[in-house]
Design an enzyme around this catalytic site. Structure first.
Site, PDB file in Angstrom:
ATOM      1  N   SER A  61      -5.168 -12.113  -9.933  1.00 16.88           N
ATOM      2  CA  SER A  61      -6.225 -11.158 -10.201  1.00 16.88           C
ATOM      3  C   SER A  61      -5.929 -10.262 -11.400  1.00 16.88           C
ATOM      4  CB  SER A  61      -6.475 -10.295  -8.967  1.00 16.88           C
ATOM      5  OG  SER A  61      -5.326  -9.554  -8.610  1.00 16.88           O
TER       6      SER A  61
ATOM      7  N   LYS B 227      -3.188  -2.184 -14.695  1.00 17.37           N
ATOM      8  CA  LYS B 227      -4.256  -2.820 -13.925  1.00 17.37           C
ATOM      9  C   LYS B 227      -5.025  -1.763 -13.147  1.00 17.37           C
ATOM     10  CE  LYS B 227      -4.760  -6.541 -10.460  1.00 17.37           C
ATOM     11  NZ  LYS B 227      -3.973  -7.509  -9.627  1.00 17.37           N
TER      12      LYS B 227
ATOM     13  N   SER C  85      -0.704 -13.169  -8.199  1.00 16.34           N
ATOM     14  CA  SER C  85      -1.608 -12.511  -9.149  1.00 16.34           C
ATOM     15  C   SER C  85      -0.952 -11.914 -10.383  1.00 16.34           C
ATOM     16  CB  SER C  85      -2.422 -11.424  -8.431  1.00 16.34           C
ATOM     17  OG  SER C  85      -3.374 -12.013  -7.581  1.00 16.34           O
TER      18      SER C  85
END
Length: 380
Positions: free
Chosen positions: A100, A23, A124
């Site tokens: 996210s 990420k 997330s």
């Protein structure tokens, strides 16, 4: 939208080690960490060093195949990013991919990575795993070093792996923490506290109950009337800490989503006394859930109360996840089939602090009991 929105940066890495997607809020040496935010992208320099979670993976031969897309500044749960695109939900392109850690979940779900790293402040990792029909692990607060990880909420942020199955989560943990091994199946708890909540789709509740029964686990129903107070406390801590972490970006408000400008500013009005009150609530959460874990070994609940919202619909998807960040507990999300078919439910299984080894053992027992779901047949 297209699957190109899954990635912010692709890397060509030779070798035969596991493919790792990271990420883009986690430092990878030689690449900028942009957090999918123009206010940061404008001046982002290549990271000088790997974050510890990346360095340990690289030292074990992992191939870092790219940096994945996310919601701007890790601040929202829907997976939507108007600047860099919204990754396509591989199970239903009409639905949100969750955030996210949206790109990390999609990269794993479509077999472009074996393991992906995400971050989880209020859900997330677990929510995009649930939306995309894969597994995700929120680790115990403080277990995995957060150096080199973009800060949102200092006391709630965690790093965790996403994978297609529980074995992949164990691999992800071993990449972050060399020597990690899931416990043997016989270490899994035989009883669980089955947390019950209002407004859960009956099909999801049935799927959770059937999965636990198939695994031979005895479920004891528990209701927690304090749950919404716990949500409020976690959200306020997150908002207050997020203000101090991101307030410097308000000078470039035109390079931020308007919703992020609003949410950053909202933290300024939360007083230190209110934050202290919320932290006291956190102690009460840990005491209450700790007592249940002492009694039954595991907690079980859905990850989402309903199927993932469709694109454009309101997304309140942290209702069942964020109190566990306040408690600092590890939690795994794994897909389980609904009795009548359709979009898979997601079981959230919670273990004791720093007990990911036995938590993954229990998740593996459930995964085996319900059978391997052929996700390729569900894509599209």
């Amino acid at each position: 939208m297209s699957r190109d929105a899954t990635w912010l940066l692709r890397l060509d890495t030779d070798g035969d080690g596991p493919r790792l997607a990271v990420k883009d809020c986690i430092d990878v040496a030689g690449t900028p960490t942009t957090v999918a935010c123009p206010a940061i992208m404008d001046d982002a320099e290549p990271a000088r060093a790997d974050a510890p979670a990346v360095a340990t993976a690289r030292s074990q031969g992992a191939r870092i195949v790219g940096k994945t897309n996310l919601v701007e500044l890790c601040r929202h749960i829907d997976g939507v990013n108007p600047w860099t695109g919204t990754p396509l939900n591989p199970l239903d392109p009409e639905r949100l991919p969750g955030g996210s850690s949206s790109g990390s979940a999609v990269a794993v779900a479509v077999h472009e990575a074996d393991v992906a790293y995400g971050t989880d402040t209020g859900g997330s990792v677990r929510v995009p795993a649930a939306c995309c029909g894969i597994t995700g692990l929120k680790t115990t607060a403080g277990r995995i070093p957060m150096h080199g990880v973009f800060e949102f909420s200092r006391t709630l942020d965690t790093v965790g792996p996403l994978a297609r199955d529980v074995a992949g989560l164990a691999l992800g943990m071993s990449l972050m923490e060399p020597g990690f091994r899931a416990a043997p199946a016989e270490a899994a708890s035989a009883t669980v506290s089955r947390l019950r909540f209002p407004d859960v789709d009956p099909g999801i509740d049935d799927a959770i109950d059937e999965a636990l029964a198939a695994a031979g686990m005895t479920a004891v129903d528990v209701t927690l009337p304090e749950w919404e107070d716990w949500i409020d406390a976690a959200d306020e801590i997150m908002t207050a800490e997020g203000y101090w972490a991101h307030r410097h970006l308000l000078g470039r408000a035109d390079r931020l989503e308007e919703r992020d400008v609003r949410s950053i500013r909202a933290g300024e009005s939360i007083t230190a006394a209110r934050v202290t009150e919320c932290r006291r609530t956190g102690r009460a959460v840990r005491a209450r859930l700790g007592a249940l874990l002492h009694q039954h070994g595991l907690l079980a609940l859905p990850t989402l109360r309903v199927a993932p919202p469709r694109i454009g619909e309101r997304a309140r998807m942290t209702y069942l996840t964020v109190p566990l960040n306040l408690a600092g507990l590890p939690a795994v999300s794994l897909p389980v089939p609904r009795p009548g078919g359709g979009f898979p439910a997601s079981l959230q299984l919670v273990g004791g602090w720093l007990d990911e080894e036995r938590l993954l053992a229990a998740a593996s027992v459930i995964e085996t009991a319900v059978g391997t779901v052929d996700r390729a047949d569900r894509q599209g």
